[in-house]
Design an enzyme around this catalytic site. Sequence first.
Site, mmCIF file in Angstrom:
data_model
loop_
_atom_site.group_PDB
_atom_site.id
_atom_site.type_symbol
_atom_site.label_atom_id
_atom_site.label_comp_id
_atom_site.label_asym_id
_atom_site.label_seq_id
_atom_site.Cartn_x
_atom_site.Cartn_y
_atom_site.Cartn_z
ATOM 1 N N CYS A 179 0.844 -1.183 0.000
ATOM 2 C CA CYS A 179 0.000 0.000 0.000
ATOM 3 C C CYS A 179 0.882 1.235 0.000
ATOM 4 O O CYS A 179 1.888 1.304 0.697
ATOM 5 C CB CYS A 179 -0.953 0.083 1.192
ATOM 6 N N ARG B 186 3.847 -0.525 -4.826
ATOM 7 C CA ARG B 186 3.553 -0.937 -3.453
ATOM 8 C C ARG B 186 2.206 -1.656 -3.348
ATOM 9 O O ARG B 186 1.884 -2.243 -2.305
ATOM 10 C CB ARG B 186 3.551 0.276 -2.526
ATOM 11 N N TRP C 159 -2.881 -2.726 -1.665
ATOM 12 C CA TRP C 159 -2.641 -4.166 -1.741
ATOM 13 C C TRP C 159 -3.562 -4.761 -0.683
ATOM 14 O O TRP C 159 -3.377 -4.537 0.506
ATOM 15 C CB TRP C 159 -1.172 -4.485 -1.426
ATOM 16 N N ASN D 252 -1.897 2.030 5.672
ATOM 17 C CA ASN D 252 -1.005 0.966 5.186
ATOM 18 C C ASN D 252 -0.680 0.069 6.365
ATOM 19 O O ASN D 252 -0.280 0.563 7.418
ATOM 20 C CB ASN D 252 0.280 1.600 4.617
ATOM 21 N N GLY D 253 -0.857 -1.237 6.194
ATOM 22 C CA GLY D 253 -0.536 -2.163 7.289
ATOM 23 C C GLY D 253 -1.784 -2.914 7.724
ATOM 24 O O GLY D 253 -2.795 -2.907 7.020
ATOM 25 N N GLU E 142 15.949 -19.435 -6.164
ATOM 26 C CA GLU E 142 15.609 -18.075 -6.623
ATOM 27 C C GLU E 142 15.060 -18.121 -8.060
ATOM 28 O O GLU E 142 14.115 -17.405 -8.400
ATOM 29 C CB GLU E 142 16.842 -17.163 -6.518
ATOM 30 N N LYS F 274 11.545 -16.611 -9.453
ATOM 31 C CA LYS F 274 11.444 -15.720 -10.611
ATOM 32 C C LYS F 274 10.384 -16.224 -11.587
ATOM 33 O O LYS F 274 9.571 -15.465 -12.080
ATOM 34 C CB LYS F 274 12.808 -15.644 -11.280
ATOM 35 N N GLU G 287 6.702 -15.879 -10.101
ATOM 36 C CA GLU G 287 6.087 -14.549 -10.006
ATOM 37 C C GLU G 287 5.989 -13.835 -11.356
ATOM 38 O O GLU G 287 5.184 -12.920 -11.496
ATOM 39 C CB GLU G 287 6.778 -13.677 -8.954
ATOM 40 N N HIS H 164 15.908 -38.206 -3.847
ATOM 41 C CA HIS H 164 15.239 -38.401 -2.556
ATOM 42 C C HIS H 164 13.758 -38.052 -2.631
ATOM 43 O O HIS H 164 13.112 -37.908 -1.588
ATOM 44 C CB HIS H 164 15.934 -37.563 -1.478
ATOM 45 N N LYS I 273 5.587 -4.779 -4.397
ATOM 46 C CA LYS I 273 7.048 -4.635 -4.348
ATOM 47 C C LYS I 273 7.569 -4.589 -2.918
ATOM 48 O O LYS I 273 8.517 -5.273 -2.577
ATOM 49 C CB LYS I 273 7.431 -3.365 -5.107
HETATM 50 C C1 AGP Z 1 11.466 -10.447 -5.506
HETATM 51 O O1 AGP Z 1 11.450 -10.954 -6.808
HETATM 52 C C2 AGP Z 1 10.328 -10.814 -4.745
HETATM 53 N N1 AGP Z 1 9.155 -10.211 -5.275
HETATM 54 C C3 AGP Z 1 10.369 -10.751 -3.233
HETATM 55 O O2 AGP Z 1 10.659 -12.031 -2.838
HETATM 56 C C4 AGP Z 1 11.353 -9.780 -2.536
HETATM 57 O O3 AGP Z 1 12.655 -10.164 -2.797
HETATM 58 C C5 AGP Z 1 11.098 -9.798 -1.021
HETATM 59 O O4 AGP Z 1 9.802 -9.368 -0.771
HETATM 60 C C6 AGP Z 1 12.095 -8.955 -0.258
HETATM 61 O O5 AGP Z 1 12.027 -7.610 -0.608
HETATM 62 P P1 AGP Z 1 13.156 -6.608 -0.207
HETATM 63 O O6 AGP Z 1 14.409 -7.001 -0.927
HETATM 64 O O7 AGP Z 1 12.646 -5.280 -0.638
HETATM 65 O O8 AGP Z 1 13.343 -6.700 1.277
#
Ligand code: AGP
Length: 601
Positions: free
Chosen positions: A2, A29, A78, A104-105, A479, A483, A486, A502, A596
């Site tokens: 947010c 956000r 959000w 926000n929150g 990672e 990627k 998302e 395993h 984000k």
């Molecule tokens: C990144 O691709 C992701 N959307 C997410 O995991 C992100 O890395 C995570 O929320 C941490 O964010 P930050 O680096 O702003 O702390």
Amino acid sequence: MCGIVVYAGRRGADAPAVVLDCLKRLEYRGYDSWGIASLGSDGRIATLRRVGKIGAVRAGVVSRSLGIGRVAVGHTRWATHGGISERNAHPQLDCSGSLAIVHNGIIENYQELKAGLAPGKHRFASETDTEVLAHYIEEGLASGQSLAEAARGIAKKLKGRSAFVALDSRSGQIAAVRLGAPLIVGVGKGGELFVSSDVNGFLERTNRVMYIDDNEMALIDPGADGARMPVFIDVGTGKRVKKRIVRIGWKPGRESKTGYDHFLIKEIMEQKHTIAEAINQDDAKIRRAAGRIRNAFGVFIVGAGTAGRVCAAGEYLFSNIAKRHVNSAVASEFGSYRHYLTGRTLVIAVSQSGETVDLLDAIGVAKSRGARVLSLVNVFGSTLMRESDDFLMLNAGAEKAVASTKATTAQLSLLTLLAYATAGRLEEGKRLLLNTAEQVNDMLNPRYEERIRRLARKLRGKKDIYIIGRGVNYPIAEEAAIKLQETAYVHAHGFAGGELKHGPLALIGRGSPCIALVAEDETKREMISNAMEVKARGGYVIGIAPENNEVFDYWIRVPDAGNASPIVNIIPVQILGYHLAVLRGINPDYPRNLAKSVTVK
Ligand code: AGP
């Protein structure tokens, strides 16, 4: 999550248009819905709320609905409590419509609070937790309290991290309250004030900021000839707090897509220079940080999501390069490690935004145990930066796409450099990383991208993609999965090559795509064997490796970067995710359900 924006300007200012522009800069956000409330010259609040992204909204839409006013508050949402709908969008209003709230929150105790309101007196128009704030302040104002008193009254009762802004049409005042979620005041020219969830909201307009600290309120009086300087009040005691203006000597970087279709591909391509920029650090600062790592009794590297995977890679980097044991932890789980933390522990917090609540809570735990905090962070002036004992900037420039790319490789670069510095080999580390930066610059050419686009076409209809790696490339496989999840909404799963047999091998059948991240290191032979095991079960093996191998059905070449292999291995997967998303008709910048900055638990 947010984004909040407030603008109070001079006579003739078009506050709704300014808020719209600032909110667009905070869209990352949250983009479920947006809304703006404007205080008109007739002293009434007009609101506009819509479902969807704010990015494409034209100023005319806003001015037609809201007219022109000097004061406006806005929000991009959000969703947490209450579905994605216009009635759940912010601003939320009190019963009379003369008080507007953006928030926000999460208000963890909102049900209790709701039950504590005067029975039968309020009409709830939404399913949000936020609306309870409007009705509480409404009761406070009705009982003769000032806006500051009423906002303080409810602020003291709230549980959970949040921030809210209340605009009261009767007094014309604005109360901006920070309770664990960020809010920053921007001081513009001649009676212009801003409030924003992060500096990106107003940095194009002013770089003079006043930080609202936790449990503080900034009270703004718009005044007839422009806003007066805000009064800062401690929420607990009600006493005034002195503040000074800080100039931010940092630019968020180019905001536009500069010829690219999406921020994601622009940011991927910016890795041609961001790796070199990440390691462009003050040597003395790096050596000091390395000294602290050497002298600490227990080092933890902590981050969330992608940054968490970077931290896990950091564990291998420190082991391989500096022969030092550091522990990595996922921020949301870090509290469970508190018994290991002492005054001699060093916690390295890694984050793009510096606002991730799980990480802020983690460093809160660290600090409560007397541990020292060093942060590696991209956003200057962020809460993490300000709450850390020391910080190093990632220098990646503004990262707008929700999926982290250039900040990720900047984090990997800086951790690699720190590992070399800890080993007393800083210059060697710099040489390696500068060389890697050059290799990445060469690699990111149109032919390379086209080869990956061709792979994306082959994988377009696949429901599952597996990624394997060993050693430092095991967390990078994880990672890579994040990627692809998302960006392309594909079920992707990353695991250690040795773990295949395993369990996960049972999932591999004819044509199952499996990406093998192969580095020229001691894990190579076993990685190739793991790729063979996949191929033997009919799997389609995609090798990301410096050298081709007969086991690969499709080869994507990466340079041999030695200890910097995680940096070069993740980039082709970022490009793959981008093209898969585009082919599947997904906007790669704004994945569904995500935001984000993750500022809720
Ligand atoms: C990144 O691709 C992701 N959307 C997410 O995991 C992100 O890395 C995570 O929320 C941490 O964010 P930050 O680096 O702003 O702390």
